[in-house]
Structures are given as C-alpha cells and as structure tokens.
Scaffold this active site. Structure first.
Site, PDB file in Angstrom:
ATOM      1  N   GLU A 174      42.615  31.236  32.509  1.00 20.04           N
ATOM      2  CA  GLU A 174      41.738  30.959  33.719  1.00 20.04           C
ATOM      3  C   GLU A 174      40.088  30.467  33.374  1.00 20.04           C
ATOM      4  OE1 GLU A 174      41.711  34.303  36.228  1.00 20.04           O
ATOM      5  OE2 GLU A 174      43.701  33.750  37.082  1.00 20.04           O
ATOM      6  N   GLU A 181      50.639  32.569  37.690  1.00 18.78           N
ATOM      7  CA  GLU A 181      50.373  33.901  38.363  1.00 18.78           C
ATOM      8  C   GLU A 181      50.626  33.833  39.805  1.00 18.78           C
ATOM      9  OE1 GLU A 181      46.554  35.936  37.276  1.00 18.78           O
ATOM     10  OE2 GLU A 181      46.800  35.793  35.214  1.00 18.78           O
TER      11      GLU A 181
END
Length: 334
Positions: free
Chosen positions: A155, A268
């Site tokens: 991320e 995710e």
C-alpha cells in the site's frame, strides 16, 4: 428429449466452468511486520513473530494455495544499500522454504507503505536506487524458487503517483537484472484501492493514468489492489455498506484492466461476520470469477498467530472451529 438433455449438459458444463476457482486463492499472514511503533527493531517473540510453517496446513486443507507473508524492510535490511540481516533473513527463509516445500506459493510482502523508517521512497534520505537495491538483494535470495512471488511493497501512500511508478519500475528492472523470472505484483499509490484507482482528489495523479506505464520485460507481472467494503474502504469496521458494495467497488477497475489488457490480484479483501458483509464478499468473489480473463486471484486479510479476536482473522478458534467467513470462501476454493 435428446435436445433437452444436451442443453442441460451444456448448461451444467457452463455453470461448472464459471464456478472454477481462480489460479490464486489465499491469505495474508500478518505478525512479522508488527512492532513498528515500539523501539525498533523490537524483540523477536514478543513484539513480532513469523507464522509457523505448520500453521499453513489449515489453509492448504481448505483449498488455498498462496500465502502472503508480511515483514519489515528495515528489519531485513537495517542499513540502506547494506547487506540483509542474516538472522531476519533466516526467519523469512525458514517460513518460505518450509511453506513452498508443502506445495504452496508464497508472496513476499514488505509491509512498509513504500517507506523506510517512515521516510518515503523518492525522498533524499531514501532514494529510489535504495529501494531497487533492496529488491535486487531479495530477488537474489529467492529467485531459484519458482513458488516465490515478489510483492513490491504494501500500500504505497503519501507520495506522488509518478514517484511511486518510477520506484516500482526501478525495482522491477533490478529484479529482472538478477535473472529472476518470478511473478511480480505491482500495487498502486494511495493504498492501492480498487475503488480509488481513478481518483484524483486526495493522493495525486490517479493510478489509472500513471501505473500502466510500468513495464516488465518478461510480462510476468500483475497489479495488486486491495478492497474492503466498510464505509471508508479501510477495513477497520465490521459493517459493510450494502450487499452489492463488493461488486460496485470492483467494476470500474475491472473495466480498466480489460481496456488496458492487464491482469490483477485482489491482494486484500475482508468483511465482518454478518449477513451484509457475507453478501458483499460473495458478490466480489463472483465478480472476480466472472472476469477470470483479467483477475488472477485473491487473498483474504488476514491470518497469523497473534490476532486474538480480531474481526477479520481467519485463524481457527482454539477448539479448531472455523471462523464464519471461512464458510463464505468455501465455494471459491473448491
């Protein structure tokens, strides 16, 4: 009658094909990256710990074939451009080698948000060349194992999208320069949300306009996006917005993949143990399977040995009972 039977058979075959599991199905195992807010690097076994290889047997028995292992760049490489720490590397290697020996694949995940000791890649203190150096060293360690995949970082955030694209390209080039042919997963900027891939209001130039320029000379790279279904998409609430939010937050990114002839993995996803989230997750996974030409797979967030009663943890209960969400995933694993 014969025509009706043939039609029924064709429909059955079509249904079976549409229900075929995607190539990659798995889970993110979190715990080795913990402790970053404590005096660094922390105490092993207290502040952070690697999952046991034996713990992957539970997920493998359910039909998962990919384990995403999180760790910290700074622990593995205590000095920028320096040697990898032998103790930390041994811990990572023990998990990777043991898990791949079981027939599973492992996705390496430096859980750093594209930063080193909280300074983002591209700043003078953490030049892009240092990020490429880290990946060169890591690729040299694991390139001989075809069951290891290279996730560039978790991320990316708080940086220009153009800077992240340049850093990602440098890392890809460094990996391939070692002779490594392993699969690479490429996240976007701004927490790499699927629903924000086209956003331009809060993290800079949209990923949709920049990340397509990153190239792999071997064409063995997929985009890695994350998606949760709570109000702000952070995955911090057990409540999902609506039963249809899973599909709604993926559709535009799927269209981008098709238009640009790219593939991706949903690195995710997750939802709390309630009926609305169950429908949202099912909708998302059905969407992935229906678009298997551009979706390579998915990973649930999360598992690992130290989660306790965390609402997204898939670790089985003490008595061995499955968490409710494992039941949701069953049709997509078989």
């Amino acid at each position: 009658m014969k025509k009706m039977i043939c039609t029924a058979l064709l429909l059955a075959v079509s249904a079976a094909a549409s229900a075929a599991p995607l190539e990659w199905r798995g889970i993110s195992l979190s715990s080795a990256e913990w402790g970053e807010k404590l005096p660094f690097p922390g105490v092993y076994g207290k502040d952070f710990v690697y999952p046991k290889v034996a713990s992957t047997a539970y997920y493998q028995a359910k039909g998962m074939n990919l384990m995403r292992i999180s760790f910290r760049w700074e622990r593995l490489q205590p000095t920028l451009n320096g040697e990898l720490d032998p103790t930390e590397l041994a811990r990572l290697r023990e998990f990777v080698d043991g898990t791949t020996a079981r027939g599973l694949h492992v996705l390496l995940n430096p859980h750093n948000y594209a930063a080193y000791k909280e300074v983002h890649v591209g700043k003078p203190e953490v030049p892009i060349a240092a990020f490429a150096d880290f990946w060169r060293r890591l690729a040299l360690q694991f390139k001989a194992n075809p069951k290891v995949q290279f996730g560039l970082v978790n991320e990316p955030r708080n940086m220009p999208t153009e800077t992240w694209a340049d850093a990602a390209q440098a890392a890809v080039d460094a990996i391939r320069a070692t002779g490594a042919t392993n699969l690479i997963t490429l996240p976007g900027n701004g927490y790499t949300g699927a629903w924000s891939w086209h956003e331009s209001k809060w993290y800079g130039t949209p990923n949709a306009e920049v990340m397509g320029r990153v190239r792999d000379p071997l064409d063995n790279m997929v985009y890695e996006v994350h998606q949760y279904f709570d109000k702000d998409g952070s995955g911090t609430s057990p409540e999902c917005v609506s039963p249809k939010i899973g599909v709604e937050r993926l559709q535009r990114f799927t269209a981008w993949l098709k238009a640009n002839k790219k593939r991706a993995i949903l690195g995710e996803l997750g939802g709390g143990a309630n009926a609305v989230c169950e429908q949202a997750v099912n909708g998302a996974l059905k969407h992935l399977q229906a678009n298997a030409d551009v979706w390579a797979g998915w990973l649930w967030w999360a598992g690992g040995p130290t989660w306790g009663n965390y609402f997204l943890s898939l670790e089985p209960e003490a008595a061995g009972r499955d968490k409710p969400q494992m039941r949701w995933l069953k049709p997509y694993l078989e």
